[in-house]
Design an enzyme around this catalytic site. Structure first.
Site, PDB file in Angstrom:
ATOM      1  N   LYS A  56       3.745   0.865  10.766  1.00 44.29           N
ATOM      2  CA  LYS A  56       3.965   1.823   9.969  1.00 44.29           C
ATOM      3  C   LYS A  56       3.195   3.206  10.953  1.00 44.29           C
ATOM      4  O   LYS A  56       4.025   3.982  10.697  1.00 44.29           O
ATOM      5  CB  LYS A  56       2.497   2.053   8.988  1.00 44.29           C
ATOM      6  CG  LYS A  56       3.323   0.801   7.907  1.00 44.29           C
ATOM      7  CD  LYS A  56       2.484   1.024   6.454  1.00 44.29           C
ATOM      8  CE  LYS A  56       3.237   0.426   4.995  1.00 44.29           C
ATOM      9  NZ  LYS A  56       1.889   0.341   4.404  1.00 44.29           N
TER      10      LYS A  56
ATOM     11  N   GLU B  81       1.220  -0.970  -0.202  1.00 47.67           N
ATOM     12  CA  GLU B  81       0.199   0.385  -0.018  1.00 47.67           C
ATOM     13  C   GLU B  81       0.878   1.116   0.345  1.00 47.67           C
ATOM     14  O   GLU B  81       1.807   1.064   0.510  1.00 47.67           O
ATOM     15  CB  GLU B  81      -1.012  -0.349   1.307  1.00 47.67           C
ATOM     16  CG  GLU B  81      -2.265   0.694   1.218  1.00 47.67           C
ATOM     17  CD  GLU B  81      -2.994   0.729   2.328  1.00 47.67           C
ATOM     18  OE1 GLU B  81      -4.060   1.256   2.502  1.00 47.67           O
ATOM     19  OE2 GLU B  81      -2.608  -0.164   3.648  1.00 47.67           O
TER      20      GLU B  81
ATOM     21  N   ARG C 143       4.836 -13.452   9.378  1.00 53.09           N
ATOM     22  CA  ARG C 143       5.254 -12.234   9.111  1.00 53.09           C
ATOM     23  C   ARG C 143       7.125 -11.904   9.838  1.00 53.09           C
ATOM     24  O   ARG C 143       7.232 -12.927  10.583  1.00 53.09           O
ATOM     25  CB  ARG C 143       4.953 -10.990   9.364  1.00 53.09           C
ATOM     26  CG  ARG C 143       4.137 -10.146  11.191  1.00 53.09           C
ATOM     27  CD  ARG C 143       3.375  -9.963  11.199  1.00 53.09           C
ATOM     28  NE  ARG C 143       3.008  -8.753  10.489  1.00 53.09           N
ATOM     29  CZ  ARG C 143       2.292  -7.685   9.040  1.00 53.09           C
ATOM     30  NH1 ARG C 143       3.004  -6.674   9.852  1.00 53.09           N
ATOM     31  NH2 ARG C 143       1.868  -7.906   8.373  1.00 53.09           N
TER      32      ARG C 143
HETATM   33  P1  ATP Z   1      -0.483  -1.988   6.528  1.00 52.68           P
HETATM   34  O1  ATP Z   1      -1.162  -2.922   5.934  1.00 52.68           O
HETATM   35  O2  ATP Z   1      -0.936  -2.104   8.235  1.00 52.68           O
HETATM   36  O3  ATP Z   1      -0.958  -0.778   6.197  1.00 52.68           O
HETATM   37  P2  ATP Z   1       2.081  -3.136   6.341  1.00 52.68           P
HETATM   38  O4  ATP Z   1       2.849  -4.057   7.111  1.00 52.68           O
HETATM   39  O5  ATP Z   1       0.581  -4.414   5.656  1.00 52.68           O
HETATM   40  O6  ATP Z   1       1.182  -2.403   6.640  1.00 52.68           O
HETATM   41  P3  ATP Z   1       1.884  -3.561   3.211  1.00 52.68           P
HETATM   42  O7  ATP Z   1       2.290  -1.986   2.647  1.00 52.68           O
HETATM   43  O8  ATP Z   1      -0.140  -3.641   3.326  1.00 52.68           O
HETATM   44  O9  ATP Z   1       2.351  -2.977   4.404  1.00 52.68           O
HETATM   45  O10 ATP Z   1       2.884  -4.387   2.970  1.00 52.68           O
HETATM   46  C1  ATP Z   1       2.511  -4.934   2.324  1.00 52.68           C
HETATM   47  C2  ATP Z   1       3.260  -6.283   1.767  1.00 52.68           C
HETATM   48  O11 ATP Z   1       4.167  -6.557   3.058  1.00 52.68           O
HETATM   49  C3  ATP Z   1       2.833  -7.259   2.018  1.00 52.68           C
HETATM   50  O12 ATP Z   1       2.446  -8.380   1.449  1.00 52.68           O
HETATM   51  C4  ATP Z   1       2.585  -7.592   3.958  1.00 52.68           C
HETATM   52  O13 ATP Z   1       2.022  -8.947   4.144  1.00 52.68           O
HETATM   53  C5  ATP Z   1       4.391  -8.274   3.751  1.00 52.68           C
HETATM   54  N1  ATP Z   1       4.284  -7.293   4.820  1.00 52.68           N
HETATM   55  C6  ATP Z   1       4.498  -6.475   5.749  1.00 52.68           C
HETATM   56  N2  ATP Z   1       5.424  -6.631   6.682  1.00 52.68           N
HETATM   57  C7  ATP Z   1       5.187  -7.954   7.173  1.00 52.68           C
HETATM   58  C8  ATP Z   1       6.389  -8.076   7.426  1.00 52.68           C
HETATM   59  N3  ATP Z   1       7.377  -7.718   9.223  1.00 52.68           N
HETATM   60  N4  ATP Z   1       6.878  -9.955   7.488  1.00 52.68           N
HETATM   61  C9  ATP Z   1       6.949  -9.934   6.082  1.00 52.68           C
HETATM   62  N5  ATP Z   1       6.259  -9.484   5.639  1.00 52.68           N
HETATM   63  C10 ATP Z   1       5.696  -8.015   5.617  1.00 52.68           C
HETATM   64 MG    MG Z   2      -0.646  -4.308   5.076  1.00 48.35          MG
END
Ligand code: ATP
Ligand code: MG
Length: 589
Positions: A308, A67, A298
């Site tokens: 974030k 995102e 994760r």
């Molecule tokens: P949010 O969705 O709360 O804004 P997010 O950290 O999930 O935050 P995204 O931009 O949705 O951010 O993440 C992009 C991809 O990165 C998603 O597929 C998510 O699952 C993966 N991702 C984010 N944080 C981790 C992590 N700590 N370990 C592994 N994959 C991650």
């Molecule tokens: Mg996410």
């Protein structure tokens, strides 16, 4: 309590890829294309079974769907490496898809930075860059299709009512009084929503699944909401926007993703993912095979916070200096600190992909970096905390050249040369007036080798009025020049630079940003655990070969660690170095 963080002590067993199967030993010679030993992870097993059965015709298409509402961090790097790495290993492709369904939060600046960091990690998405917003028309068309089939309805409850009627884990939800609206009424209302005739929050479109489902995600999830907000790509074309769960599975299917990898918190969303796609396949809107959602744990890394919101807070409250502060585990921060793409890929591969919740020790990230840089980084001598040594039997004005290999295990990289003269600088901690047991460096009356130079002997010291040593007066033994025949040796050898050709630099030494392993635990606010001493700046003396050091070049400053010029602040004539990591085992004199 969290489970104890994992320290990966051995190279993973059961390597399944031909990429590299050799165990990785610290100090082993490697080229810069350092390839991690492939971890046997359960996702590979799924892919291999699918390839064997011909489910996707042998194709592997994955995607990384960020995102654009923040900068990427090491957790995202893990996901990038898993997605792009698997695609690479199975001759597939990985799509970069911006999940830009929420017009309020997204930003082009984030988008650019995400693209830059994916490329920096070494992955290409040329020809495979997508946006969820590319599918807004399709998603809308499918939404009308769901309405026409009686599988979606416009709900006009207030958000509070909807929440209350959703039920809990223990109790089923309650049907909305609007659930039985006719198809034509639903269609008319949904079209009015789209035409902008209703205010934000007045209605939502929901799938009609089952308000009593034990899985809350299946209790008539909302799939469209009204937002009178311009979108950075589609402008004001839309005032209804699709929600994540609905958008994501359809985007995957439209791009013919084969394996849709996500983190574990989406496990309970998988039945919804499958439900939406199955309905669209039934009516011929989509074709089989559908993408398969696969969840893995994760990455949690000690001494960091991954949320974030918290990262934004650290930056906005000035606890760190911007998104690329080298103390941060954002990719921009890690790059500026001196982390290499190869080291991050190695780290991601080693930590594997599993279903078990995972805490990984920060040490693992540092180890991966050292392994890469030990093999690749040019060596240099830099004195971080200088003390002056005057060699009294060295003729005034006399200068000699010394030389050392650029890399000790790779002669083809040539040699570096630097001067030695009557005055040199050594590390203050390499001298002890009253030596402790086992101290083999310089002591009064004792000898030490200036690496690549001569053996010197401390004759006496000069002190200031506070008793602090200001100068070491030494003598040298002219018969002991490094590399010459007949030289003798002493126990200690230390690094040094000559006053005649040393260049000054600012050096930034970092410690962990937090003082505790898990800043999110504990009673206090995570910000209470910020380490006040996470940045120490020193004035150092460097050997002259560093004058041409450029950002993205890494050096091992002998005995002091791995350093890289700061990509923002370092300039020719005003060098600034960041320490990326200390040397693992220290240097044994
Ligand atoms: P949010 O969705 O709360 O804004 P997010 O950290 O999930 O935050 P995204 O931009 O949705 O951010 O993440 C992009 C991809 O990165 C998603 O597929 C998510 O699952 C993966 N991702 C984010 N944080 C981790 C992590 N700590 N370990 C592994 N994959 C991650
Ligand atoms: Mg996410």
């Amino acid at each position: 309590m969290n489970p104890a963080p994992t320290q990966l002590t051995t190279a993973p067993a059961n390597a399944t890829s031909s990429a590299s199967t050799e165990p990785i030993a610290v100090g082993q010679k490697r080229d810069s294309s350092l390839k991690p030993a492939a971890v046997s992870n359960f996702i590979r097993q799924v892919i291999e079974a699918d390839n064997a059965s011909g489910k996707h015709g042998g194709k592997v298409v994955t995607r990384f769907p960020p995102e654009p509402n923040g900068y990427l961090h090491i957790g995202h790097a893990k996901s990038i490496c898993v997605n792009f790495g698997l695609a690479q290993d199975y001759n597939g492709v990985c799509h970069l898809r911006f999940d830009d369904t929420n017009p309020v939060k997204e930003d082009v600046e984030y988008e650019d930075s995400i693209k830059e960091m994916v490329r920096w990690l070494g992955y290409s998405f040329d020809g495979h860059l997508y946006y969820a917003s590319d599918y807004f028309s399709k998603l809308y068309e499918f939404a009308e299709h769901f309405i026409e089939r009686g599988l979606a309805y416009v709900d006009s409850q207030s958000p509070e009512e909807m929440r209350a009627n959703r039920g809990t884990f223990e109790t089923p939800g309650t049907n909305s009084p609007f659930r039985d609206r006719s198809v034509s009424e639903n269609l008319a209302l949904f079209r009015e929503m789209r035409e902008g005739k209703h205010a934000d929050g007045a209605h939502v479109l929901r799938l009609k699944i089952d308000m009593a489902s034990p899985n809350i995600n299946l209790r008539d999830p909302a799939i469209y909401r009204i937002r009178h907000t311009a979108h950075h790509r589609t402008g004001t074309t839309w005032c209804v926007y699709p929600l994540y769960d609905y958008t994501h599975c359809i985007s995957d299917a439209l791009e013919r993703i084969t394996h849709s990898l996500c983190t574990l918190e989406f496990e309970a969303h998988r039945p919804l993912y499958d439900w939406v796609l199955a309905r669209l396949v039934e009516s011929g809107k989509l074709t089989l095979p559908s993408p398969q959602q696969i969840e893995f744990a994760r990455l949690n890394l000690t001494y960091t916070v991954m949320s974030k919101r918290k990262l934004i807070e650290l930056v906005e409250t000035g606890l760190v200096n911007g998104w690329d502060d080298p103390r941060l585990w954002t990719l921009a921060g890690l790059r500026r600190r001196g982390y290499t793409p190869a080291s991050i890929r190695l780290f991601a591969e080693r930590t594997g992909a599993s279903k078990a919740h995972q805490w990984v020790d920060m040490i693992e990230l540092e180890r991966a970096l050292r392994e890469d840089l030990d093999a690749t980084a040019a060596r240099a001598m830099v004195v971080l905390d200088p003390i002056r040594v005057v060699i009294e039997n060295w003729p005034e004005g006399h200068v000699e050249l010394c030389s050392a290999p650029v890399h000790p295990h790779d002669e083809s990289r040539g040699r570096r040369t630097f001067e030695i003269s009557r005055e040199v600088f050594i590390e203050r901690e390499d001298f002890m007036e009253i030596p402790s047991k086992g101290f083999f460096r310089l002591v009064p009356g004792g000898e030490v080798r200036l690496r690549y130079g001569y053996i010197i002997k401390c004759e006496r010291v000069e002190k200031d009025e506070n008793g602090r040593v200001t100068t070491i007066v030494a003598s040298y033994d002219p018969a002991t020049k490094s590399g010459t025949q007949g030289g003798r040796n002493v126990k200690g050898a230390i690094h040094w630079v000559s006053r005649s050709d040393a260049i000054a630099a600012e050096v930034r030494l970092y410690d962990r940003l937090f003082t505790v392993e898990n800043p999110d635990e504990g009673d206090g606010d995570y910000k209470d655990y910020v380490n006040p001493n996470s940045l120490q700046t020193v004035r150092a003396w460097c050997e002259p070969t560093l004058a041409s050091a450029a950002a993205d070049q890494s050096y091992q400053f002998e005995r002091n660690g791995y350093f890289t010029p700061d990509r923002v602040d370092s300039k020719a004539g005003a060098l600034v170095f960041n320490r990326a990591a200390t040397l693992k085992d220290g240097w044994k004199p």
